[in-house]
Enzyme design. Structure first.
Site, PDB file in Angstrom:
ATOM      1  N   ARG A 255       0.957  -0.981   0.077  1.00 28.23           N
ATOM      2  CA  ARG A 255       0.083  -0.016   0.033  1.00 28.23           C
ATOM      3  C   ARG A 255       0.966   1.190   0.180  1.00 28.23           C
ATOM      4  O   ARG A 255       1.844   1.341   0.927  1.00 28.23           O
ATOM      5  CB  ARG A 255      -0.934  -0.007   1.298  1.00 28.23           C
ATOM      6  CG  ARG A 255      -1.865   1.159   1.283  1.00 28.23           C
ATOM      7  CD  ARG A 255      -2.799   0.903   2.194  1.00 28.23           C
ATOM      8  NE  ARG A 255      -3.625   2.144   2.673  1.00 28.23           N
ATOM      9  CZ  ARG A 255      -3.490   2.960   3.588  1.00 28.23           C
ATOM     10  NH1 ARG A 255      -2.498   3.056   4.518  1.00 28.23           N
ATOM     11  NH2 ARG A 255      -4.500   3.950   3.684  1.00 28.23           N
ATOM     12  N   ASN A 329      -6.912   8.319   2.350  1.00 26.01           N
ATOM     13  CA  ASN A 329      -6.619   7.798   3.752  1.00 26.01           C
ATOM     14  C   ASN A 329      -7.102   8.395   4.897  1.00 26.01           C
ATOM     15  O   ASN A 329      -7.031   9.821   4.872  1.00 26.01           O
ATOM     16  CB  ASN A 329      -5.033   7.681   3.973  1.00 26.01           C
ATOM     17  CG  ASN A 329      -4.640   7.468   5.243  1.00 26.01           C
ATOM     18  OD1 ASN A 329      -4.584   6.107   5.277  1.00 26.01           O
ATOM     19  ND2 ASN A 329      -4.291   8.175   6.263  1.00 26.01           N
ATOM     20  N   GLU A 330      -8.062   7.666   5.531  1.00 23.84           N
ATOM     21  CA  GLU A 330      -8.614   8.234   6.761  1.00 23.84           C
ATOM     22  C   GLU A 330      -9.269   9.338   6.699  1.00 23.84           C
ATOM     23  O   GLU A 330      -9.521  10.387   7.495  1.00 23.84           O
ATOM     24  CB  GLU A 330      -7.609   8.276   7.801  1.00 23.84           C
ATOM     25  CG  GLU A 330      -6.915   6.748   8.087  1.00 23.84           C
ATOM     26  CD  GLU A 330      -5.881   7.160   9.250  1.00 23.84           C
ATOM     27  OE1 GLU A 330      -5.441   8.189   9.631  1.00 23.84           O
ATOM     28  OE2 GLU A 330      -4.897   5.851   9.620  1.00 23.84           O
ATOM     29  N   HIS A 395      -8.332   0.605  10.184  1.00 25.14           N
ATOM     30  CA  HIS A 395      -7.115   0.799  10.691  1.00 25.14           C
ATOM     31  C   HIS A 395      -7.042   0.502  12.012  1.00 25.14           C
ATOM     32  O   HIS A 395      -7.419   1.270  12.720  1.00 25.14           O
ATOM     33  CB  HIS A 395      -6.309   2.385  10.331  1.00 25.14           C
ATOM     34  CG  HIS A 395      -6.250   2.500   8.699  1.00 25.14           C
ATOM     35  ND1 HIS A 395      -5.746   3.682   8.384  1.00 25.14           N
ATOM     36  CD2 HIS A 395      -6.541   1.628   7.775  1.00 25.14           C
ATOM     37  CE1 HIS A 395      -5.890   3.748   7.186  1.00 25.14           C
ATOM     38  NE2 HIS A 395      -6.140   2.469   6.671  1.00 25.14           N
ATOM     39  N   TYR A 397      -5.431   0.493  15.334  1.00 20.75           N
ATOM     40  CA  TYR A 397      -4.402   0.681  16.496  1.00 20.75           C
ATOM     41  C   TYR A 397      -5.034   0.574  17.923  1.00 20.75           C
ATOM     42  O   TYR A 397      -5.956  -0.301  18.114  1.00 20.75           O
ATOM     43  CB  TYR A 397      -3.829   2.241  15.932  1.00 20.75           C
ATOM     44  CG  TYR A 397      -3.240   2.206  14.732  1.00 20.75           C
ATOM     45  CD1 TYR A 397      -1.877   1.641  14.804  1.00 20.75           C
ATOM     46  CD2 TYR A 397      -3.693   2.965  13.578  1.00 20.75           C
ATOM     47  CE1 TYR A 397      -1.087   1.914  13.620  1.00 20.75           C
ATOM     48  CE2 TYR A 397      -3.002   2.976  12.488  1.00 20.75           C
ATOM     49  CZ  TYR A 397      -1.819   2.539  12.113  1.00 20.75           C
ATOM     50  OH  TYR A 397      -0.925   2.309  11.095  1.00 20.75           O
ATOM     51  N   GLU A 425      -4.346  -0.730   7.866  1.00 22.20           N
ATOM     52  CA  GLU A 425      -3.026  -0.255   8.562  1.00 22.20           C
ATOM     53  C   GLU A 425      -3.169  -1.033  10.039  1.00 22.20           C
ATOM     54  O   GLU A 425      -4.413  -1.221  10.520  1.00 22.20           O
ATOM     55  CB  GLU A 425      -2.861   1.152   8.918  1.00 22.20           C
ATOM     56  CG  GLU A 425      -2.402   1.741   7.739  1.00 22.20           C
ATOM     57  CD  GLU A 425      -2.436   3.513   7.968  1.00 22.20           C
ATOM     58  OE1 GLU A 425      -2.178   3.725   9.208  1.00 22.20           O
ATOM     59  OE2 GLU A 425      -2.635   4.292   6.929  1.00 22.20           O
ATOM     60  N   TRP A 454       1.640  -1.525   9.029  1.00 21.46           N
ATOM     61  CA  TRP A 454       2.167  -0.147   8.937  1.00 21.46           C
ATOM     62  C   TRP A 454       3.626  -0.180   9.881  1.00 21.46           C
ATOM     63  O   TRP A 454       3.524  -0.580  10.890  1.00 21.46           O
ATOM     64  CB  TRP A 454       1.506   1.063   9.659  1.00 21.46           C
ATOM     65  CG  TRP A 454       1.806   2.112   9.249  1.00 21.46           C
ATOM     66  CD1 TRP A 454       2.773   2.868  10.228  1.00 21.46           C
ATOM     67  CD2 TRP A 454       1.550   3.395   8.414  1.00 21.46           C
ATOM     68  NE1 TRP A 454       3.172   4.244   9.651  1.00 21.46           N
ATOM     69  CE2 TRP A 454       2.302   4.314   8.640  1.00 21.46           C
ATOM     70  CE3 TRP A 454       1.069   3.052   7.290  1.00 21.46           C
ATOM     71  CZ2 TRP A 454       2.562   5.414   7.672  1.00 21.46           C
ATOM     72  CZ3 TRP A 454       0.901   4.162   6.230  1.00 21.46           C
ATOM     73  CH2 TRP A 454       1.696   5.272   6.505  1.00 21.46           C
TER      74      TRP A 454
END
Length: 657
Positions: A255, A329-330, A395, A397, A425, A454
């Site tokens: 990516r 992205n995001e 993503h 996290y 990610e 990531w």
């Protein structure tokens, strides 16, 4: 993710036939005898429907008329001992089979399921003959049954197939080759192309596409991303080296962070072309994302990203077999699903109206960490794509992936929309807490979801723990890098190179020593000059280290399937593997009078398909084994590791020309 965004997280407050699902719905009924893949064995069945049809809230996804009502399905095929079989996605168990009669039978008979489960990446439901009779009130289906429906109860479902399975085995030859009898009326499959060299039928498409919760490549094969993020926009001079190094990890995807000029220096058309070229050279699928809109709620940032992709349309379309488009992205940092959905629906429509063909990926709201936006609004976003080729990304996290329960819930909720999800990610930890990277990898494997770690390198001092490599060339990995690549559920052990590069069918397995059947084929891969006919000894994905065997196959004289008489002069054994280069060995074993442990010297090493390969010539095999009488004396073939760690994907004996 971007270099400057992390501190902003404190703002967060809360197949049957894949060809037929590419565009629209194909409805048809016909008699067909062959291997019912969904049932898990070779059986005879009558197909009522193949396609992709969606319904919700007590609506019907499939409506099939019997011959007595002017349709094509002959109800005399509903025979004792069989069952109706429905393959679907959406919410498990929320599908129903209904019989309708306008001729004196039950006017609306709901059949109770006899079994439910999961296969082919979809849910399935079975309805036994006895349950059908019980619901309909009679076994006189020929005289009274007019219509068969499949629909949703109180939620939505996507239906892919409906058949009546007799439960009777067919010949193994017919099952293996997929030979069918009977004629078909197919209104939706215009791209079904037979690959005669491989004795199988696959779908040929222009790009990746969605099949329920599965992503399929242009050959119609399942594609599960196992990849790494590359920060091109910030380190343009390191991209080529990074891509080459990532390919050596066994990854099948990168990516790549690019920029539309709003926040970072605009990535040019020539840069995109170069990146795609480097990916192709290294057998990697390329996912592009514009990073300028990260965390922004302003629709203008998303529109600018859309306009950038429109500008690059020709490059994208020319490479739609190799490139996936992650719009922005995001985008949408606030934890608000409704506004996120509205913006992305508009963006998808604009991209499709402009003629962009590529598979689209959409990050969820809340800096990519609010997956409820997918759960609550994802279906409407997906339906905004007139091609049906949009997937979602989470993503993971500290908020979306902080512990095992959260990881599983978020993946399950996203998949419940009936659309594929990718973890676009994730890291080992993050600004405000830990990340359960092990559950992310293991649950993605279980659910056949993609993941992309990531990131390769370049996170700066504050977030250096997210670097996977200490050096751009990958000669030194961080602990996070070793985990992502070498864990049991990591890249090396679960990644399969996309078939647009290998030409191979979707026949390999993630499990050790799985799928060992022996068959004669013609290789269609790009590896070196390897276009020779061959006999397969092993296909799969098996990992070992330190003097252990990873792929072992017995010959037919020892009760196995490999016929050692196929080891013929001028040929060679061919092993495709990843891991530590040249740290593998081929061993011929006999307990019938031949050499009991003969190590064969490799005659050639190289790389292809994103993996290494080794060749072992016929002459070297004879030299090591001490005789050419393989048919009488060879009992087992072993491939193992020497001092390093290797993953073996295939072992074959090739007939040199």
């Amino acid at each position: 993710m971007r270099k400057t965004k992390l501190s902003k997280h404190t703002k967060l407050t809360g197949i049957f036939l894949a060809a037929l699902v590419m565009m629209g719905t194909a409805v048809f009924a016909f008699n067909k005898t062959g291997a019912n893949a969904a049932s898990g064995n070779g059986t005879q069945y009558v197909s009522l429907f193949y396609g992709d049809s969606w319904s919700s809230n007590w609506g019907q996804a499939v409506d099939v008329a019997t011959t007595r009502c002017g349709g094509e399905f002959d109800a005399s095929n509903i025979k004792k001992g069989g069952h109706f079989y429905v393959e679907y996605s959406g919410t498990e168990g929320k599908v129903e089979l209904i019989f309708q009669s306008m001729s004196g039978g039950a006017s609306w008979a709901k059949v109770e399921p006899s079994e439910k489960g999961y296969a082919n990446g979809h849910y399935f439901m079975k309805y036994s003959y006895d349950n059908c009779v019980k619901a309909f009130g009679t076994d006189n289906f020929v005289g009274l049954l007019d219509k068969v429906y499949v629909g949703a109860t109180d939620t939505y479902v996507n239906v892919y197939s409906l058949c009546y399975d007799y439960g009777k085995s067919v010949s193994s030859q017919n099952s293996a080759s997929g030979n069918t009898s009977g004629s078909t009326t197919d209104t939706g499959n215009k791209n079904n192309t037979e690959n005669k060299d491989n004795l199988q039928t696959v779908t040929k498409a222009e790009n990746f596409y969605v099949d329920g919760t599965t992503i399929r490549d242009a050959n119609g094969n399942e594609f599960i991303m196992r990849g790494i993020n590359v920060a091109h926009a910030w380190y343009t001079g390191e991209t080529k080296q990074s891509i080459e190094a990532i390919a050596k990890t066994g990854a099948n995807t990168v990516r790549v962070v690019v920029a539309d000029g709003q926040t970072y220096t605009k990535t040019s058309a020539d840069e995109l072309r170069n990146i795609i070229s480097w990916c192709k050279e290294n057998n990697l699928v390329c996912v592009f994302d514009v990073h300028d809109a990260t965390g922004q709620d302003d629709i203008g940032y998303l529109n600018n990203a859309v306009n950038y992709w429109k500008e690059m349309k020709d490059i994208l379309n020319e490479n739609s077999k190799y490139v996936i488009l992650n719009i922005a992205n995001e985008w949408y940092g606030t934890w608000d699903g409704a506004a996120w959905a509205d913006g992305n629906k508009s963006a998808i429509k604009s991209l499709r109206d402009a003629g962009i063909k590529n598979l689209i990926m959409v990050d969820c709201a809340g800096w990519g960490q609010y997956p409820d936006s997918i759960k609550d609004y994802g279906r409407s976003v997906y339906e905004a794509d007139k091609t049906g080729n949009t997937v979602f990304s989470i993503h993971m996290y500290e908020y979306a992936g902080g512990d095992a329960a959260t990881v599983k819930k978020n993946i399950d909720n996203a998949l419940s929309t009936g659309v594929p999800v990718v973890i676009g990610e994730f890291g080992c930890r993050h600004t405000n807490g830990d990340v359960d990277e092990y559950t992310i990898m293991s649950y993605c494997k279980e659910k056949k979801a993609g993941y992309i770690g990531w990131s390769w390198k370049g996170n700066g001092n504050d977030w250096i723990y997210l670097d996977l490599a200490n050096t751009w060339d990958g000669s030194s990995l961080t602990e996070w890098g070793k985990t992502l690549i070498y864990d049991t559920n990591g890249i090396k052990n679960t990644s399969k190179i996309c078939s647009v590069y290998t030409g191979k069918s979707d026949s390999s397995s993630d499990s050790k020593n799985d799928n060992k059947e022996t068959e004669t084929k013609k290789d269609t891969t790009d590896n070196n000059s390897q276009q020779d006919p061959y006999v397969s000894v092993f296909w799969g994905n098996a990992t070992t280290s330190w003097w252990q065997a990873t792929a072992s196959s017995k010959t037919n004289r020892a009760g196995g399937e490999f016929n050692a008489s196929d080891i013929k002069k001028n040929g060679y054994f061919y092993v495709e593997y990843s891991g530590d280069e040249k740290q593998l060995e081929l061993i011929l074993q006999s307990w019938s009078g031949g050499a009991n442990w003969a190590k064969v010297q490799a005659s050639e090493y190289g790389s292809a398909n994103g993996h290494y390969f080794a060749k072992f010539s016929y002459d070297d095999c004879v030299k090591a084994f001490g005789t050419s009488d393989f048919a009488s004396k060879l009992d087992q073939i072993n491939v193992g590791a020497k001092e390093g760690t290797i993953t073996v994907y295939s072992v074959a004996y090739c007939y040199g020309r």
